[in-house]
Scaffold this active site. Structure first.
Site, PDB file in Angstrom:
ATOM      1  N   LYS A  52       0.841  -1.201   0.000  1.00 25.39           N
ATOM      2  CA  LYS A  52       0.000   0.000   0.000  1.00 25.39           C
ATOM      3  C   LYS A  52       0.880   1.257   0.000  1.00 25.39           C
ATOM      4  O   LYS A  52       0.613   2.221  -0.719  1.00 25.39           O
ATOM      5  CB  LYS A  52      -0.959  -0.015   1.196  1.00 25.39           C
ATOM      6  CG  LYS A  52      -2.052  -1.064   1.039  1.00 25.39           C
ATOM      7  CD  LYS A  52      -2.888  -1.288   2.289  1.00 25.39           C
ATOM      8  CE  LYS A  52      -3.843  -2.467   2.039  1.00 25.39           C
ATOM      9  NZ  LYS A  52      -4.714  -2.779   3.180  1.00 25.39           N
ATOM     10  N   GLN A  96      -4.735  -1.424   9.349  1.00 27.13           N
ATOM     11  CA  GLN A  96      -4.635  -2.754   8.752  1.00 27.13           C
ATOM     12  C   GLN A  96      -5.219  -3.800   9.697  1.00 27.13           C
ATOM     13  O   GLN A  96      -4.912  -3.836  10.884  1.00 27.13           O
ATOM     14  CB  GLN A  96      -3.154  -3.062   8.424  1.00 27.13           C
ATOM     15  CG  GLN A  96      -2.930  -4.340   7.652  1.00 27.13           C
ATOM     16  CD  GLN A  96      -3.537  -4.335   6.247  1.00 27.13           C
ATOM     17  OE1 GLN A  96      -3.712  -3.275   5.626  1.00 27.13           O
ATOM     18  NE2 GLN A  96      -3.898  -5.503   5.746  1.00 27.13           N
ATOM     19  N   ASP A 119     -11.137   2.655   3.650  1.00 24.39           N
ATOM     20  CA  ASP A 119     -11.426   1.215   3.519  1.00 24.39           C
ATOM     21  C   ASP A 119     -12.915   0.969   3.280  1.00 24.39           C
ATOM     22  O   ASP A 119     -13.297  -0.127   2.871  1.00 24.39           O
ATOM     23  CB  ASP A 119     -11.032   0.485   4.813  1.00 24.39           C
ATOM     24  CG  ASP A 119      -9.670  -0.180   4.721  1.00 24.39           C
ATOM     25  OD1 ASP A 119      -9.338  -0.676   3.621  1.00 24.39           O
ATOM     26  OD2 ASP A 119      -8.952  -0.217   5.741  1.00 24.39           O
TER      27      ASP A 119
END
Ligand code: GUN
Length: 283
Positions: A52, A96, A119
């Site tokens: 990422k 995460q 997200d």
């Protein structure tokens, strides 16, 4: 001939489009930033987080890393999120998953400001997707829609079967396919006669987390097969939820693992970061 849907290439095109857009924004003095939070040392998470950060660098997004120790308390993580929520120079916040067992993931997800939730996991964004309002969309299902559209696979009126009912993939996937006028079935571990249900699908989306579970017995002749799984086998090779070699001659198109859905998730995260910046400047 079965078409192999090249997720790496399509993700590359999307990232290139974003890179150009971000460069134009930079010329106007606009900078996009993403806070990337990792707690502990889960090796798979470290790989994803690194990928990422690399994608951010490529497209021109500033990534700000917070790598916290495994023993970090839930309260400490919440405090960091509150600080990032308030920080005007931070556009997107990504925590995460999975988090260590002593931290409740839903409390963390709920704490992220919906306008920074790149997200698309916050209940406000999930709800917005369900009722067709603007909001961030979970990156993997958003990426699958892009894969299908950019491969010129039409969705209107198609029988789509999603196997797996997770909040991150299965459920938002169903909403996105519905939005495209597909007929949608969500199957799962308790579904009766799963093979027959899957065999109805024009588009089969496998998201169960079991290596090579889907053989040609689950696939209708000419179906499109999207494989969301990724597993490292004992010999070090990667495979998906689909037994690729077994279904290859039955389906009309299929995503490989690696190089199918995976790269799309990161490309859509970059897309959401650009959106988060646009959204915050509109306030
Ligand atoms: N863990 C596995 N997939 C994801 C994802 O898309 N986002 C976050 N934050 N964590 C994950």
């Amino acid at each position: 001939m079965t078409k192999i849907i090249d997720g790496k290439q399509i993700a590359g095109t999307i990232k290139e489009e974003l890179r150009q857009k971000i460069a134009q924004m930079k010329e106007k003095g606009i900078e996009i930033s993403l806070a990337v939070v990792q707690v502990g040392e889960n090796p798979a998470s470290s790989v994803y987080v690194n990928n990422k950060k690399k994608a951010c660098e490529y497209v021109g997004i500033r990534s700000i890393s917070y790598h916290l120790p495994e023993e970090t308390l839930e309260q400490e993580l919440l405090k960091l999120i509150h600080t990032l929520n308030e920080d005007q120079s931070v556009n997107g916040i990504l925590v995460q998953l999975p988090l260590p067992a002593h931290i409740q993931e839903d409390r963390i997800i709920h704490a992220i400001a919906p306008k920074k939730d790149v997200d698309g996991f916050h209940p406000q964004n999930v709800g917005a997707l369900c009722i067709g309002m603007p909001g961030f969309i979970s990156c993997t299902p958003a990426g699958i829609i892009q894969l299908l559209k950019r491969s010129e696979i039409s969705l209107c009126g198609k029988e789509c079967v999603i196997v797996g009912r997770s909040n991150i993939v299965g459920k938002p996937m169903s909403m996105l396919l519905l939005r495209e006028d597909a007929t949608v079935t969500i199957a799962h571990s308790k579904t009766k006669d799963l093979k027959q249900v899957c065999k109805r699908a024009d588009i089969l989306i496998a998201a169960v987390g079991r290596p090579k579970m889907f053989t040609k017995d689950y696939v209708k002749e000419g179906a499109v097969v999207i494989d969301v799984g990724i597993h490292r086998m004992g010999d070090g090779t990667l495979c998906g939820d689909v037994d690729f070699c077994d279904v290859l001659s039955t389906c009309s198109a299929i995503t490989p693992v690696p190089g199918g859905v995976g790269p799309m998730t990161i490309a859509m995260l970059m897309y959401n970061c650009v959106e988060s910046n646009v959204l915050q400047r509109m306030e």
